[in-house]
Design a protein around this motif. Structure first.
Motif, short mmCIF file in Angstrom:
data_model
loop_
_atom_site.label_atom_id
_atom_site.label_comp_id
_atom_site.label_asym_id
_atom_site.label_seq_id
_atom_site.Cartn_x
_atom_site.Cartn_y
_atom_site.Cartn_z
N THR A 77 -6.92 -2.48 36.35
CA THR A 77 -6.27 -3.75 36.67
C THR A 77 -4.82 -3.73 36.20
N ALA A 78 -4.58 -3.20 35.01
CA ALA A 78 -3.21 -3.11 34.49
C ALA A 78 -2.34 -2.23 35.38
N VAL A 79 -2.90 -1.14 35.88
CA VAL A 79 -2.14 -0.24 36.76
C VAL A 79 -1.78 -0.94 38.06
N VAL A 80 -2.74 -1.61 38.68
CA VAL A 80 -2.46 -2.23 39.97
C VAL A 80 -1.50 -3.42 39.83
N VAL A 81 -1.64 -4.19 38.76
CA VAL A 81 -0.72 -5.31 38.54
C VAL A 81 0.68 -4.79 38.22
N GLY A 82 0.74 -3.75 37.38
CA GLY A 82 2.04 -3.16 37.06
C GLY A 82 2.75 -2.62 38.29
N CYS A 83 2.00 -1.95 39.15
CA CYS A 83 2.59 -1.42 40.39
C CYS A 83 3.05 -2.55 41.30
#
Length: 150
Positions: free
Chosen positions: A52-58
């Motif tokens: 989730t952190a990766v997709v939100v960060g992207c």
């Protein structure tokens, strides 16, 4: 640089939607563990949060790229699309790196393939798209058009 209200609101909506979906995923992990369908592992929860952190960060990275491209286009620079697409490969690379981490790290820690951890880490990569659909369905996001524009 300050994000335009529409870009910022969309990014906040994606963050909220993805966070809600992450909580739902974690609750499903716990329910399936209690039901005896899967063996609960803390790494499953960590994989869900990390994905989730990766997709939100992207997505926030894309929002900033979009704003920079809009600012450059207004200043007579390059087209908006070329500015946004310039970072696309990098954002895709970050998500690809997350996929590799999700597969390799649990294997390195335990010496065996942990399919449940892999699935829990990969599902969040769909959260941004699902959040966008949710925003569109609820009508919270409508494209603004100038008068006379079709």
């Amino acid at each position: 640089m300050q994000l335009d209200k529409d870009v910022r609101d969309l990014a906040k909506g994606i963050t909220r939607g993805s966070s809600i979906l992450c909580v739902i995923e974690i609750l499903l992990i716990v329910l399936l563990s209690v039901a005896g369908v899967v063996h609960f592992r803390v790494t499953m929860v960590l994989a869900a949060i990390g994905g989730t952190a990766v997709v939100v960060g992207c997505f926030w990275w894309m929002a900033v790229s979009l704003q920079k491209s809009l600012d450059e286009a207004l200043a007579g620079g390059r087209a908006v699309k070329s500015g946004v697409m310039a970072g696309y490969g990098k954002r895709l690379g970050v998500q690809g790196l997350w996929v590799i981490i999700t597969v390799v790290v649990p294997y390195m820690l335990t010496g065996q393939m942990q399919t449940s951890v892999i699935v829990c880490g990969l599902i969040p990569l769909l959260f941004a798209r699902l959040s966008i659909y949710g925003i569109q369905i609820t009508g919270k996001r409508r494209a603004r058009r100038k008068e006379g524009e079709v």
